[in-house]
Design an enzyme around this catalytic site. Structure first.
Site, PDB file in Angstrom:
ATOM      1  N   THR A  49    -105.163 -96.646  97.347  1.00 26.77           N
ATOM      2  CA  THR A  49    -104.627 -97.900  96.823  1.00 26.77           C
ATOM      3  C   THR A  49    -105.274 -99.098  97.509  1.00 26.77           C
ATOM      4  O   THR A  49    -105.715-100.047  96.856  1.00 26.77           O
ATOM      5  CB  THR A  49    -103.108 -97.958  97.030  1.00 26.77           C
ATOM      6  N   THR A  50    -105.344 -99.061  98.835  1.00 31.85           N
ATOM      7  CA  THR A  50    -105.916-100.159  99.597  1.00 31.85           C
ATOM      8  C   THR A  50    -107.404-100.309  99.333  1.00 31.85           C
ATOM      9  O   THR A  50    -107.965-101.398  99.464  1.00 31.85           O
ATOM     10  CB  THR A  50    -105.656 -99.953 101.097  1.00 31.85           C
ATOM     11  N   TYR A 112     -97.609 -94.005  84.844  1.00 31.02           N
ATOM     12  CA  TYR A 112     -97.569 -94.513  83.472  1.00 31.02           C
ATOM     13  C   TYR A 112     -97.012 -93.479  82.489  1.00 31.02           C
ATOM     14  O   TYR A 112     -95.931 -93.674  81.939  1.00 31.02           O
ATOM     15  CB  TYR A 112     -98.940 -95.018  82.991  1.00 31.02           C
ATOM     16  N   TYR A 138     -99.241 -87.817  97.314  1.00 30.69           N
ATOM     17  CA  TYR A 138     -98.968 -89.235  97.589  1.00 30.69           C
ATOM     18  C   TYR A 138     -97.826 -89.689  96.692  1.00 30.69           C
ATOM     19  O   TYR A 138     -97.979 -89.775  95.479  1.00 30.69           O
ATOM     20  CB  TYR A 138    -100.237 -90.054  97.348  1.00 30.69           C
ATOM     21  N   ARG A 143     -95.075 -98.047  92.686  1.00 28.24           N
ATOM     22  CA  ARG A 143     -96.272 -98.245  91.874  1.00 28.24           C
ATOM     23  C   ARG A 143     -96.328 -97.308  90.663  1.00 28.24           C
ATOM     24  O   ARG A 143     -96.841 -97.687  89.612  1.00 28.24           O
ATOM     25  CB  ARG A 143     -97.536 -98.030  92.726  1.00 28.24           C
ATOM     26  N   LYS A 166     -97.997 -88.079 101.782  1.00 30.36           N
ATOM     27  CA  LYS A 166     -97.905 -89.473 102.195  1.00 30.36           C
ATOM     28  C   LYS A 166     -96.671 -90.023 101.498  1.00 30.36           C
ATOM     29  O   LYS A 166     -96.667 -90.229 100.284  1.00 30.36           O
ATOM     30  CB  LYS A 166     -99.154 -90.258 101.787  1.00 30.36           C
ATOM     31  N   ILE A 208    -100.317 -93.127 107.233  1.00 29.70           N
ATOM     32  CA  ILE A 208    -101.522 -93.561 106.525  1.00 29.70           C
ATOM     33  C   ILE A 208    -101.342 -95.051 106.337  1.00 29.70           C
ATOM     34  O   ILE A 208    -100.499 -95.502 105.570  1.00 29.70           O
ATOM     35  CB  ILE A 208    -101.712 -92.797 105.208  1.00 29.70           C
TER      36      ILE A 208
END
Length: 291
Positions: A49-50, A112, A138, A143, A166, A208
């Protein structure tokens, strides 16, 4: 007994761009990888993501993985972000990353299109059956719109290739239940910097981290269950909060820009940090003697 991928702080590394975001800045990326390793980061997480993974091309990801693996040279694990809401695509991306020599895979829950808890199990089992590398689940429901329940983790933990999670659901009670159900069959990493010590106290293996982009040594110390971990967690709380004053990775890229004196453009749909938040972030970095 499964082999732990890493303990301590793994940095969710940004992807630096140049030419107004049109190109990945591979030279600076290599510099950042080297900086992290020299400052005792315990793992590098690439194209998560980052790292703005949704806007990276296949070739860009390949190059980033290759650079991270080469720079690490076996010193610390390199973990590739290879998740997708298309299960077959996640397999393809994972297999391609494995060819680059990464040590593990970070696979986000389907987003989604979403799915049931049974769908989550089948999604991860399908991927895990088709890769040779250890897999980190994850879970980031803010999100994805999907949250993994403790009983689902218990089922996932039975697969030999599903090593860790995570966890970014923010629910410490859920984390405690997951650890109670799974024991040493599933390692837990905090997906939120500000919950690192709390999750470690329940048996977690570390974090993380976004903040580790700018304070890698401090996050390593905090996540390594040292005597001063709690003190560090509380001391850096304000900094961690400011690094999420806007959608990640907008603030952390602004912070790196200030620290390194090197412009850090983003790719749409992400936009530059607001002037108000930039000033607040700058003052926070000054407060912590980072700039």
């Amino acid at each position: 007994m499964k082999k732990t991928i890493f303990t301590g702080s793994g940095t969710a590394l940004i992807t630096p761009f140049k030419d107004n975001g049109k190109k990945a800045d591979y030279d600076f990326f290599e510099t950042l990888c080297d900086y992290q390793i020299k400052n005792h980061t315990d793992a590098l997480i690439i194209a998560g993501t980052t790292g703005e993974s949704p806007v990276l091309s296949k070739d860009e990801k390949k190059s980033l993985f290759e650079i991270a693996v080469k720079t690490s040279n076996g010193k610390i694990p390199v973990i590739a972000g290879t998740g997708s809401n298309n299960t077959e695509e996640a397999v393809k991306k994972s297999n391609e990353a494995e060819k680059m020599g990464v040590n593990a895979l970070l696979v986000v829950t389907p987003y989604y299109n979403k799915c049931t808890q049974e769908g989550i199990i089948e999604h991860y089992f399908y991927i895990a059956n088709r890769v040779s590398s250890p897999l980190i689940v994850y879970n980031v429901p803010s999100r994805t719109g999907v949250n993994i329940l403790p009983k689902t983790y218990e089922a996932l933990s039975e697969h030999k290739n599903i090593i860790a999670v995570k966890e970014a659901n923010g629910n410490l009670s859920s984390v405690a239940e997951t650890i109670s159900l799974c024991g040493d069959r599933l390692d837990i990493y905090s997906g939120n910097d500000d919950q690192t010590v709390a999750i470690n106290s329940l048996g977690g293996k570390g974090v993380i981290s976004v903040a580790a982009n700018i304070i890698p040594e401090e996050m390593h110390r905090m996540a390594s269950k040292r005597e001063d971990s709690q003190k560090l967690q509380l001391y850096y709380f304000e900094l961690m909060k400011e690094l999420f004053c806007e959608v990640n990775p907008i603030p952390v890229k602004a912070a790196i820009e200030m620290l390194w004196q090197k412009e850090q453009p983003l790719r749409l749909p992400l936009t530059n940090i607001s002037d108000k938040n930039r000033e607040k972030l700058k003052n926070t970095l000054i407060k912590y003697n980072l700039i």
